[in-house]
Design a protein around this motif. Structure first.
Motif, mmCIF file in Angstrom:
data_model
loop_
_atom_site.group_PDB
_atom_site.id
_atom_site.type_symbol
_atom_site.label_atom_id
_atom_site.label_comp_id
_atom_site.label_asym_id
_atom_site.label_seq_id
_atom_site.Cartn_x
_atom_site.Cartn_y
_atom_site.Cartn_z
ATOM 1 N N GLY A 1 38.786 43.091 46.308
ATOM 2 C CA GLY A 1 39.744 43.912 45.581
ATOM 3 C C GLY A 1 39.468 45.393 45.620
ATOM 4 N N VAL A 2 38.416 45.847 46.311
ATOM 5 C CA VAL A 2 38.077 47.269 46.383
ATOM 6 C C VAL A 2 38.730 47.870 47.623
ATOM 7 N N GLN A 3 39.352 49.034 47.461
ATOM 8 C CA GLN A 3 39.990 49.711 48.599
ATOM 9 C C GLN A 3 38.928 50.107 49.616
ATOM 10 N N LYS A 4 39.231 49.932 50.895
ATOM 11 C CA LYS A 4 38.203 49.944 51.931
ATOM 12 C C LYS A 4 37.571 51.303 52.194
ATOM 13 N N GLU A 5 38.128 52.380 51.655
ATOM 14 C CA GLU A 5 37.480 53.684 51.825
ATOM 15 C C GLU A 5 36.302 53.865 50.873
ATOM 16 N N TYR B 1 40.059 57.277 45.312
ATOM 17 C CA TYR B 1 41.104 56.885 46.254
ATOM 18 C C TYR B 1 41.534 55.432 46.060
ATOM 19 N N HIS B 2 40.659 54.603 45.548
ATOM 20 C CA HIS B 2 41.073 53.248 45.173
ATOM 21 C C HIS B 2 42.265 53.323 44.225
ATOM 22 N N HIS B 3 42.194 54.209 43.276
ATOM 23 C CA HIS B 3 43.258 54.302 42.278
ATOM 24 C C HIS B 3 44.467 55.071 42.798
ATOM 25 N N THR B 4 44.260 55.985 43.742
ATOM 26 C CA THR B 4 45.400 56.624 44.397
ATOM 27 C C THR B 4 46.245 55.580 45.114
ATOM 28 N N VAL B 5 45.593 54.702 45.846
ATOM 29 C CA VAL B 5 46.301 53.634 46.557
ATOM 30 C C VAL B 5 46.934 52.666 45.563
ATOM 31 N N LEU B 6 46.191 52.280 44.546
ATOM 32 C CA LEU B 6 46.717 51.366 43.537
ATOM 33 C C LEU B 6 47.956 51.961 42.869
ATOM 34 N N LYS B 7 47.905 53.260 42.573
ATOM 35 C CA LYS B 7 49.040 53.928 41.933
ATOM 36 C C LYS B 7 50.295 53.835 42.795
ATOM 37 N N ASN B 8 50.143 54.048 44.115
ATOM 38 C CA ASN B 8 51.307 53.987 44.993
ATOM 39 C C ASN B 8 51.855 52.570 45.115
ATOM 40 N N ALA C 1 49.018 39.140 44.104
ATOM 41 C CA ALA C 1 47.658 38.599 44.087
ATOM 42 C C ALA C 1 46.640 39.683 44.456
ATOM 43 N N ILE C 2 46.963 40.494 45.450
ATOM 44 C CA ILE C 2 46.038 41.558 45.870
ATOM 45 C C ILE C 2 45.948 42.636 44.805
ATOM 46 N N ILE C 3 47.078 42.996 44.218
ATOM 47 C CA ILE C 3 47.065 44.023 43.173
ATOM 48 C C ILE C 3 46.238 43.564 41.972
ATOM 49 N N ARG C 4 46.336 42.299 41.611
ATOM 50 C CA ARG C 4 45.537 41.804 40.484
ATOM 51 C C ARG C 4 44.042 41.936 40.767
ATOM 52 N N LYS C 5 43.636 41.682 42.012
ATOM 53 C CA LYS C 5 42.220 41.856 42.355
ATOM 54 C C LYS C 5 41.813 43.323 42.278
ATOM 55 N N ALA C 6 42.679 44.201 42.730
ATOM 56 C CA ALA C 6 42.386 45.633 42.648
ATOM 57 C C ALA C 6 42.256 46.082 41.203
ATOM 58 N N LEU C 7 43.057 45.493 40.329
ATOM 59 C CA LEU C 7 42.981 45.821 38.903
ATOM 60 C C LEU C 7 41.688 45.291 38.285
ATOM 61 N N ARG D 1 52.373 46.435 32.258
ATOM 62 C CA ARG D 1 53.766 45.990 32.162
ATOM 63 C C ARG D 1 54.100 44.950 33.220
ATOM 64 N N TYR D 2 53.449 45.042 34.358
ATOM 65 C CA TYR D 2 53.769 44.146 35.474
ATOM 66 C C TYR D 2 52.699 43.072 35.688
ATOM 67 N N TYR D 3 51.502 43.360 35.271
ATOM 68 C CA TYR D 3 50.383 42.437 35.465
ATOM 69 C C TYR D 3 49.625 42.269 34.149
ATOM 70 N N PRO D 4 50.294 41.774 33.120
ATOM 71 C CA PRO D 4 49.632 41.663 31.812
ATOM 72 C C PRO D 4 48.446 40.713 31.878
ATOM 73 N N SER D 5 47.374 41.109 31.213
ATOM 74 C CA SER D 5 46.199 40.246 31.130
ATOM 75 C C SER D 5 45.432 40.579 29.864
ATOM 76 N N ASN D 6 44.714 39.601 29.359
ATOM 77 C CA ASN D 6 43.886 39.820 28.181
ATOM 78 C C ASN D 6 42.804 40.855 28.447
ATOM 79 N N ALA D 7 42.247 40.837 29.671
ATOM 80 C CA ALA D 7 41.178 41.773 29.992
ATOM 81 C C ALA D 7 41.693 43.211 30.016
ATOM 82 N N LEU D 8 42.887 43.422 30.576
ATOM 83 C CA LEU D 8 43.478 44.762 30.581
ATOM 84 C C LEU D 8 43.721 45.240 29.150
ATOM 85 N N SER D 9 44.282 44.383 28.338
ATOM 86 C CA SER D 9 44.532 44.746 26.939
ATOM 87 C C SER D 9 43.232 45.106 26.237
ATOM 88 N N TYR D 10 42.188 44.366 26.529
ATOM 89 C CA TYR D 10 40.899 44.587 25.876
ATOM 90 C C TYR D 10 40.335 45.960 26.234
#
Length: 703
Positions: free
Chosen positions: A241-245, A250-257, A278-284, A317-326
């Motif tokens: 789930g980590v951006q390859k650079e 930049y991980h979060h720049t890519v995630l944001k886009n 599925a990939i976005i959830r791993k990045a999160l 809003r798009y990938y709700p999870s208990n861990a994110l809320s926490y």
């Protein structure tokens, strides 16, 4: 001056006005200019993001732009009214790049929204119009085009739909639409091959195609963008789930886009493949663990020191999870992540932290260990086996950031090298050399390599062992980090070599420690942190001046602890990092001799420490042992006999055993009392509060 990016060879901008018949699809191509501008002013805008309202702060930010005064990367230049877009008033190419990205469009648009003052619209139209007249598509490189299109789309929605802005004429609107389509087509034919730039470019094409279905190329551009975005998403993120650079920023720049892609797709009722989510959830998941307890993110490799909690709120809003809320609520809502500490095995990133449920949340102890390589592209620093530490709401040992992409050295320092080099990180430099030959941009030639050898997160402790090799010297650096009782860290460094070398270990403190750090007999005392080593005559310890850059172009002085030694062959360091809240405890660290079969064991084979921690209310006598090369050897230190990779014992002031932790252990005796006999079957042992727990281990590095 070496530019940060190669400037593409491009044709001059065309002065030909694109006919409406080729610019637009039916029935819009048949409209008169007056009818066309009326259409764009009156049409619904439910296919674009909700707009935020302008505020007084945007008026303040936009006011200098009215006078052509641009502050970009903390450097200000006032340009003439008819300035040349292709001329750079700064020695740093990044300044010109930001001018062409048009981030200031947002301030002009929001200032207009807040005030209704037509001057802000007039200025935006003048800047965009002169850019269209002067600049060829793709100037500098494609990612600049991608950024600019995003900013133009945002500003358009403040100046055109639902407005009757006098600056927006039919002639300008046609020129704007023609340029937007031309730039999007250019991008589709000149994409950056890989990395975060390609993501930015593809998102821009996707957005143009969705926002302007009236354009003649939009259907083709949308199909292209959808296909390439999915392929790029798969390529951009590693399996963990980590951006390859391998840059946290930049991980979060890519995630944001990619999150913008998700939001635009929802607004336009487009279905994305399940693999996208599925990939976005791993990045999160990586983002959840990587954020420090105070909400900030370490600046690993290129990037600024940022917090991306606002991005995670959008993701919720798009990938709700208990861990994110926490994480977003600092433990007030949701549920903590299932793992306290986490290894991201493909990237080599490891985060060790105390209990998620601890209160207050910001008091959590946190360590980010970089056991990965340089990463794809040009953003990697020479920082293998470096780490960051935070505790009690403060960042205590930090990565200094990037500061600049520019090599201009008018003050005698190449600051790009200074922040990218090994000495700028919390690792070990051999013979004054970087871990690889310095390059401002992408690495050339053999690269240093790192790997996680073992990782264990268990009751009462975490342990990670990494290894790094450099093409610059014949020395193998091994570093293990033991997190004791979720309270403090023990760093064991081993430098394996045959020839003579000088080894220098660095600990970079934050700017808050400037003038507040005291060099002591065994190390230093800094705000909320003690760093101590057992006394050794061969180690020279000193405080050196250093720098931390929280944002591009700005640096602050910060102290650096340096521990150095010269060895004929292998060397070693063993360091205790003890964070504290309130008054500092008394900390004493002493080396313990280790024997095997009655013979003294060299430090390159095993090390042991006595650690005494005394506060006003508590005294602990801790004992720590680590074997660098696990095997069948039986070791003896203090009153302990063991066959294990590591052993940690905590006693109270009277010598009573409070806890025992052992990893890859087969035999353990303490004070003549046998606690473990598991020859041939390595286990993990935990003893605390009178309870003994033994778990089998397989010795593998978990995914």
């Amino acid at each position: 001056m070496k530019p940060t990016y190669p400037i593409m060879e491009l044709d001059a901008p065309s002065e030909t006005v694109i006919p409406m018949q080729s610019l637009l699809v039916a029935p819009f191509a048949a409209l008169t200019p007056a009818e066309l501008i009326s259409h764009f002013r009156q049409r619904d805008v439910d296919n674009y993001f909700p707009l935020s309202a302008g505020k007084a702060k945007h008026i303040a930010s936009a006011a200098p732009i009215l006078d052509n005064q641009f502050t970009l990367n903390n450097e200000t230049h006032r340009l003439d009214d008819k300035f040349d877009w292709l001329h750079n008033p700064s020695p740093d190419l990044e300044w010109l790049i930001l001018l062409h990205k048009f981030y200031y469009s947002r301030d002009l648009a929001l200032a207009y929204d807040c005030s209704g003052d037509e001057r802000y619209a007039d200025k935006w139209v003048a800047l965009v119009g002169s850019w269209i007249e002067q600049v060829p598509d793709g100037f500098v490189n494609s990612q600049v085009t991608g950024r600019r299109l995003q900013q133009w789309l945002l500003a358009y929605h403040y100046f055109v739909p639902g407005r009757h802005c006098s600056a927006i004429t039919a002639e300008f609107l046609l020129a704007l639409l023609g340029s937007i389509q031309s730039q999007a087509v250019f991008l589709s034919r000149n994409l950056t091959p890989q990395g975060n730039h390609r993501t930015i470019e593809l998102y821009a094409i996707f957005a143009v195609a969705l926002v302007f279905p009236e354009l003649s190329q939009s259907a083709e551009l949308l199909a292209f963008a959808q296909q390439e975005l999915m392929a790029n998403l798969r390529d951009d993120f590693l399996a963990d789930g980590v951006q390859k650079e391998l840059s946290t920023d930049y991980h979060h720049t890519v995630l944001k886009n990619f999150l913008r892609v998700r939001e635009l797709a929802d607004l336009n009722e487009l279905t994305l493949p399940e693999a996208f989510d599925a990939i976005i959830r791993k990045a999160l998941e990586f983002s959840i663990h990587a954020h420090k307890p105070d909400g900030w993110l370490p600046a690993i490799n290129d990037g600024d020191i940022n917090s991306y909690l606002s991005l995670l709120r959008k993701a919720q809003r798009y990938y709700p999870s208990n861990a994110l809320s926490y994480v977003l609520s600092q433990g007030e809502q949701g549920m903590p992540p299932t793992q306290r500490s986490r290894l991201f095995a493909d990237s080599g990133y490891c985060i060790l932290r105390s209990d998620w449920a601890e209160r207050p949340y910001v008091d959590n102890r946190y360590l980010f260990f970089d056991c990965g390589g340089l990463g794809f592209g040009s953003h990697g620093h020479y920082d293998l086996l470096s780490f960051e530490v935070a505790a009690y709401g403060r960042s205590l040992i930090v990565d200094p950031g990037r500061y600049t992409y520019h090599e201009h050295d008018c003050d005698g320092v190449n600051w790009r090298h200074a922040f990218k080099g090994t000495a700028a990180h919390n690792t070990i430099m051999v013979d004054g050399k970087d871990q690889m030959a310095y390059q401002c941009h992408e690495p050339v030639g053999p690269q240093p390599r790192a790997a996680v050898v073992s990782f264990e997160s268990n009751q009462g402790f975490d342990f990670v062992h990494g290894r790094a090799l450099s093409p610059q010297y014949e020395v193998e650096h091994q570093r293990s980090i033991f997190f004791a009782e979720a309270e403090y860290w023990i760093i064991s460094d081993l430098l394996l070599a045959a020839d003579a070398h000088r080894y220098e270990q660095f600990f970079h403190l934050g700017p808050e420690a400037q003038g507040q750090t005291e060099l002591q007999e065994q190390g230093i005392r800094a705000p909320n942190l003690l760093i101590a080593q057992a006394r050794r005559a061969e180690i020279e310890t000193s405080l050196k001046p250093g720098w931390v850059s929280r944002e591009y172009g700005v640096k602050q002085p910060a102290p650096v602890l340096s521990c150095s030694q010269e060895c004929t062959g292998s060397g070693w360091f063993q360091t205790v990092l003890y964070p504290f809240k309130g008054d500092a405890p008394a900390l004493r660290v002493a080396a313990l001799s280790v024997t095997s079969l009655g013979q003294s064991v060299p430090a390159t084979q095993a090390l042991a420490l006595s650690i005494r921690i005394q506060s006003e209310t508590t005294t602990y006598h801790d004992c720590f042992f680590v074997a660098h090369q696990p095997g069948p050897s039986q070791h003896h230190f203090a009153d302990v006999i063991c066959r294990a990779q590591l052993v940690f014992i905590r006693r109270d002031a009277e010598g009573g055993i409070l806890s025992v932790r052992a990893y890859a252990a087969e035999w353990l005796e303490i004070g003549g009392r046998k606690l473990l006999d598991s020859i041939g079957k390595p286990v993990c042992l935990n003893y605390a509060q009178g309870q003994l727990k033994i778990d089998a281990i397989d010795g593998s590095v978990p995914a």
